[in-house]
Structures are given as C-alpha cells and as structure tokens.
Design a protein around this motif. Structure first.
Motif, PDB file in Angstrom:
ATOM      1  N   HIS A  26       0.806  -1.222   0.000  1.00  0.00           N
ATOM      2  CA  HIS A  26       0.000   0.000   0.000  1.00  0.00           C
ATOM      3  C   HIS A  26       0.844   1.279   0.000  1.00  0.00           C
ATOM      4  N   LEU A  27       1.919   1.306   0.769  1.00  0.00           N
ATOM      5  CA  LEU A  27       2.686   2.549   0.915  1.00  0.00           C
ATOM      6  C   LEU A  27       3.761   2.727  -0.147  1.00  0.00           C
ATOM      7  N   ASN A  28       3.865   1.793  -1.093  1.00  0.00           N
ATOM      8  CA  ASN A  28       4.740   2.028  -2.246  1.00  0.00           C
ATOM      9  C   ASN A  28       4.205   3.128  -3.160  1.00  0.00           C
ATOM     10  N   PHE A  29       2.985   3.571  -2.910  1.00  0.00           N
ATOM     11  CA  PHE A  29       2.370   4.600  -3.748  1.00  0.00           C
ATOM     12  C   PHE A  29       2.561   6.001  -3.158  1.00  0.00           C
ATOM     13  N   THR A  30       3.420   6.119  -2.156  1.00  0.00           N
ATOM     14  CA  THR A  30       3.733   7.409  -1.543  1.00  0.00           C
ATOM     15  C   THR A  30       5.245   7.501  -1.325  1.00  0.00           C
ATOM     16  N   ASP A  31       5.702   8.670  -0.915  1.00  0.00           N
ATOM     17  CA  ASP A  31       7.121   8.858  -0.627  1.00  0.00           C
ATOM     18  C   ASP A  31       7.536   8.253   0.709  1.00  0.00           C
ATOM     19  N   VAL A  32       6.600   7.648   1.430  1.00  0.00           N
ATOM     20  CA  VAL A  32       6.942   6.910   2.643  1.00  0.00           C
ATOM     21  C   VAL A  32       7.965   5.820   2.329  1.00  0.00           C
ATOM     22  N   GLN A  33       7.875   5.250   1.128  1.00  0.00           N
ATOM     23  CA  GLN A  33       8.751   4.134   0.776  1.00  0.00           C
ATOM     24  C   GLN A  33      10.236   4.507   0.782  1.00  0.00           C
ATOM     25  N   PHE A  34      10.535   5.814   0.685  1.00  0.00           N
ATOM     26  CA  PHE A  34      11.937   6.244   0.686  1.00  0.00           C
ATOM     27  C   PHE A  34      12.489   6.478   2.096  1.00  0.00           C
ATOM     28  N   ILE A  35      11.620   6.547   3.088  1.00  0.00           N
ATOM     29  CA  ILE A  35      12.045   6.966   4.426  1.00  0.00           C
ATOM     30  C   ILE A  35      12.949   5.947   5.095  1.00  0.00           C
ATOM     31  N   SER A  36      12.612   4.654   4.968  1.00  0.00           N
ATOM     32  CA  SER A  36      13.407   3.647   5.669  1.00  0.00           C
ATOM     33  C   SER A  36      13.296   2.287   4.997  1.00  0.00           C
ATOM     34  N   PRO A  37      14.428   1.598   4.790  1.00  0.00           N
ATOM     35  CA  PRO A  37      14.379   0.222   4.282  1.00  0.00           C
ATOM     36  C   PRO A  37      13.759  -0.744   5.281  1.00  0.00           C
ATOM     37  N   VAL A  38      13.671  -0.329   6.539  1.00  0.00           N
ATOM     38  CA  VAL A  38      13.039  -1.169   7.553  1.00  0.00           C
ATOM     39  C   VAL A  38      11.569  -1.391   7.221  1.00  0.00           C
ATOM     40  N   PHE A  39      10.939  -0.406   6.589  1.00  0.00           N
ATOM     41  CA  PHE A  39       9.532  -0.549   6.219  1.00  0.00           C
ATOM     42  C   PHE A  39       9.332  -1.745   5.300  1.00  0.00           C
ATOM     43  N   ASN A  40      10.314  -2.000   4.448  1.00  0.00           N
ATOM     44  CA  ASN A  40      10.243  -3.168   3.573  1.00  0.00           C
ATOM     45  C   ASN A  40      10.336  -4.455   4.389  1.00  0.00           C
TER      46      ASN A  40
ATOM     47  N   LEU B  27       9.394  -4.905   7.365  1.00  0.00           N
ATOM     48  CA  LEU B  27       8.166  -5.066   8.150  1.00  0.00           C
ATOM     49  C   LEU B  27       6.945  -5.345   7.277  1.00  0.00           C
ATOM     50  N   GLY B  28       7.138  -5.305   5.952  1.00  0.00           N
ATOM     51  CA  GLY B  28       6.023  -5.555   5.043  1.00  0.00           C
ATOM     52  C   GLY B  28       5.146  -4.354   4.801  1.00  0.00           C
ATOM     53  N   ILE B  29       5.550  -3.178   5.299  1.00  0.00           N
ATOM     54  CA  ILE B  29       4.780  -1.961   5.063  1.00  0.00           C
ATOM     55  C   ILE B  29       4.876  -1.558   3.599  1.00  0.00           C
ATOM     56  N   THR B  30       6.057  -1.766   3.039  1.00  0.00           N
ATOM     57  CA  THR B  30       6.247  -1.607   1.593  1.00  0.00           C
ATOM     58  C   THR B  30       6.651  -2.955   1.021  1.00  0.00           C
ATOM     59  N   GLY B  31       6.516  -3.104  -0.293  1.00  0.00           N
ATOM     60  CA  GLY B  31       6.755  -4.394  -0.924  1.00  0.00           C
ATOM     61  C   GLY B  31       8.218  -4.650  -1.249  1.00  0.00           C
TER      62      GLY B  31
END
Length: 498
Positions: A430-444, A446-450
């Motif tokens: 879901h959050l790959n469609f915003t600039d959130v995806q650039f904030i932290s590789p940890v989001f990936n 955690l599954g927040i980004t793909g």
C-alpha cells in the motif's frame, strides 16, 4: 547517507582500530581524534546534527578527551584495569554497530529527480471555505480550512531548492503516526525537493492542465512530492490537498498544528454498516474539499487570489488523483463536470450506493496485495475459518465487504468501457504509492512496503500516471494504456479478469 556523516563514522571505526594496533602510539591516536573532531564540526555545520549519530558524536568527543589527556600527561599513560578497558571497548563496539544500523535504517535521502524538461516551482496556499462548517474540530473558528501545496513548470530556477518538508514541527506527529519515538524522523528536515519557491511560471506554453491530488488517511501532502514534481516537470500544475484532520498533522500560517481526528469515526467495535456510513461521511467531506479547491483555482486564474499562476491554468483540462482513501476521493470527485479524468492509487471506493455511472475514463493502479483481494471476489473464493481467525474478522463482516467489492468492481468495469484501465504492480504494498517508501528500508522488512525497489516503484507509477493524463488532458501519449510493455514487466493489466 551523507558524505561527512559517513566519514565521521569511518573515522570512529578507524580510531577504535588504532587503539588495538598502536598500543604506544599516543600521538597518532591524538591526531586521528583531532581529524575525527574536525569531521564532526564540518558535519554539524554543513549537514546538520541528527539523533541517529548521537553515539558517534559521543565516541568522537570521548576519544579526543582521552587521547588528549594521555598525550599531554607528563607522567606517561596511566595503566587501566583490564576489566574497565574491555568494558569500554565493548561499549564502543556496540555503539558503532548501533550507529551504523540507525544510519542505514533512517537515511537522509534524496527524492528521485523529475524526468520532464521543465524545472519545477512550488507555492503553498491557505484556503478557508466560509460556506462549510468544520465537523471534525471546532478549534479553527468553525470553518473548513485547508493547506494546499502546488507544483508547476517554471521558466528559470534560481537559488536553493525548497525543503522536502516545509513545516518541520509536524515531524514529531509523523513519527508517532508510525509508532516511532517523536524524535526519530527529525532528520527528514534536511531533505530537499527539486522545486523552487515562488518562481515564475514557464512561458513555453500559454497555460498548463491542472491536476488535483489527495493523500490517504493519516498521510500528508508532502508525501506525494515526487509524483507532483514529476508531473509538473512534464507541463502540469499539480495541487496536493492536505485534508485537515485526516492528515497526521497540518501546520497553518499562524503556527497552529491540527492532527488527525477523523480516526474517531472508525472503531473496532462498530458493525460493518456503521463503519461504512462513517467512511462515507468522511468521504463526503474529502470530496467537497476537492470541489472547493477547484473553485479557488478559478479565483487564482482570475487573479483574485495572488499567485504566479494567474492566467496560466488550463481549467478546461483538469485531472485528479489520490492514494488510498484519497484515491477514492479522486474517483468520487470525478463526478464534478469540471474534472476530465482521474487516477486511483490503491484505494477502495466509498459512497458507492448512491453513485451513478461515472462515464469518464479512470485509471486504477493497485498494489499486488489489493489485487489479490479483488481477485478473490472475482473468483468467488470464500474465506476459510482459519483465514477469518487470522484476520480477527467474522464471516458476516467479510460477506458485507465482499458485496461492496463486487459493486466496486462494477464501477471499475464501467470506467474501462470509457477508456480507463485497471492495473496492478507486482511486489508492491500500500505505501509504495507514496514517498513513505523512501524513508526507511526497515519498512520493507516489516512488510509496510513491498519487495520492489522504491525508486523502481516510483518510476513505474509516475510513468503510467503521466501517460494516462497525457492521453486525456493533452491529447498525446497513451502508449502504455494499450497493453503490457516490455519496459515495465511488473505491471499487469487485469481487465481480462473482469
């Protein structure tokens, strides 16, 4: 990772190594400590302090103090008990590892460069709708207020780029929004955009099509900066609306900060019908925000609201897009006859029961996860008891969700008949469609980004949005809308499944 902060970390590692290799090299260690301290001062002056390097700062000062004391002490080095020395070495090693981890987890990043021929300008507007009462909070004198940031093509860019985040006090609310300590994301204030504040509009064209954009629930207008800048660089005026009280925080010109209060509409104890009614209640406000903002751009065009954009807006060619509930807002707002075309980025629709056929071209770009949910409905797959237990849901609730998704699919089919498309991008969340995806590789992690690389996700989304808007707002392009393209193998057309 910035140059001097990287050099500072490497100097700390070097100092740590020297204490092992040079047992009697007091002068060398002292000189090396001085170099590390110089790097620290340059880093603070040029790049700016950030909390992720706190341990590195401590190590640098510690080595300078100890090596200086040892070097200038007349009686020679004092023998330190082995236990204390070992504990100090262990603590420093742990601090170095933690610092390296924090620098990796929370980098000061640069947004992708816009791909168009135009340089980009930006301006922010404070808009007050005197005809609407604020229903989510009465603190702002009862009227609905919005902050809207605009990106547009400029003639010449001079000076420094505008900051990525114009209102840095909201960063503590952003961190809290993602369950992080308030100080965690303060380093984002060092990020730069690719836009110039208040620059003159490019004279390459007499006017430019307008695109209105809508962030998702608990998001912010600046989290669509890369998308807005890219569209502006290709000859569009892009206005991203901060939907007050639906953002994690919005700062107004008087310094007051509002936070999200719309979450009170959604309670885990609500039944599905109540939840849907509250979603539609929120959606009605968000859709009205778009219509009001478009009204204000008519005033900007005529010069009643001061702006470099006066007389340069093509109000005959207006598009809209959004993410999540902002994508649903884009769809709902497209019923406005002034809006030509729209794009929904991974957002389920609202107010479906009262909507008539849109009869306009509309593009749906979904994450792989959301497509799997739609695909389940397409294929009439029933949730098992184990799946329901894992999701913490009931069969009655999911049956109602399925009925709504069936109606949503009908709306999507109708837009395809009008020249739209339905796509999904493999390995996106879901959050790959915003600039959130650039904030932290940890989001990936955690599954927040793909699994997709953020820069790749951004370039794919930008390419398809641009092609779609070009086709209907500029009467050009449209190549990517014809079907699969070898340049973008991760993009899948799902029209055939509908």
């Amino acid at each position: 990772m910035r140059l001097f902060e990287l050099l500072l970390l490497l100097s700390n590692i070097g100092l740590f190594a020297l204490t092992f290799l040079l047992k009697k090299g007091r002068r060398t260690v002292f000189v090396a400590s001085g170099i590390a301290t110089l790097l620290l001062v340059i880093h603070w002056t040029v790049e700016g302090y950030r909390v992720q390097l706190f341990f590195s700062y401590c190590i640098t000062i510690f080595f300078l103090a100890i090596s200086g004391y040892s070097y200038f002490r007349k009686n020679g080095p004092q023998k330190i008990p082995r236990f204390m020395l070992g504990s100090a070495y262990t603590a420093i090693a742990v601090m170095l590892v933690v610092t390296a981890g924090l620098m990796y987890a929370f980098p000061v990043f640069n947004l992708p460069e816009p791909t168009g021929e135009f340089k980009v300008g930006t301006q922010t507007f404070h808009l007050v709708d005197t005809n609407r009462e604020e229903i989510f909070d009465k603190a702002r004198e009862g009227k609905r207020e919005l902050m809207v940031q605009v990106w547009y093509p400029v003639k010449v860019g001079t000076g420094k780029y505008a900051p990525f985040i114009p209102d840095t006090p909201i960063l503590r609310y952003m961190a809290a929004n993602y369950g992080l300590p308030e100080f965690t994301l303060q380093h984002l204030k060092y990020g730069s955009s690719h836009a110039y504040s208040g620059a003159e509009v490019s004279s390459a064209q007499t006017s430019y099509p307008l695109i209105l954009a809508n962030p998702g629930f608990g998001s912010s207008m600046f989290l669509h900066t890369s998308q807005a800048e890219n569209l502006a660089s290709h000859g569009y005026i892009v206005a991203v609306i901060d939907h007050t009280y639906n953002t994690f925080a919005t700062e107004f010109p008087d310094g007051q900060i509002t936070t999200s209060t719309t979450n009170v509409l959604f309670s885990p104890d609500d039944d599905y019908r109540t939840g849907r009614e509250n979603r539609d209640k929120l959606g009605k406000v968000l859709t009205a925000d778009v219509a009001f903002t478009l009204d204000q751009f008519e005033l900007i065009q005529s010069g009643q609201i001061p702006s470099p954009l006066k007389g340069r807006i093509d109000l005959g060619h207006v598009g809209v897009f959004g993410h999540s509930i902002g994508g649903a807002t884009a769809y709902d707002a497209s019923y406005d006859p002034r809006i030509t075309v729209g794009v929904d980025l991974d957002g389920g629709l609202y107010r479906l029961r009262e909507s008539e056929d849109l009869r306009k071209p509309f593009l749906f770009i979904n994450s792989e996860s959301y497509f799997e949910e739609l695909n389940r409905v397409i294929n009439n797959r029933v949730y098992t008891d184990a799946e329901l237990n894992r999701m913490g849901s009931t069969r009655q609730w999911m049956d109602q969700v399925t009925e709504d998704k069936k109606l949503e699919l009908e709306r999507m089919r109708e837009t395809v008949d009008e020249g739209g498309q339905i796509l999904y991008i493999e390995n996106t969340e879901h959050l790959n469609f915003t600039d959130v995806q650039f904030i932290s590789p940890v989001f990936n992690m955690l599954g927040i980004t793909g699994k997709i690389v953020p820069e790749r996700a951004n370039s794919v989304i930008n390419a398809y949005m641009l092609d779609f808007f070009d086709m209907y707002l500029k009467n050009q392009g449209g190549i990517l809308m014809k079907g699969p393209d070898s340049r973008f193998p991760e993009v899948k057309f799902v029209t055939s499944l509908l």
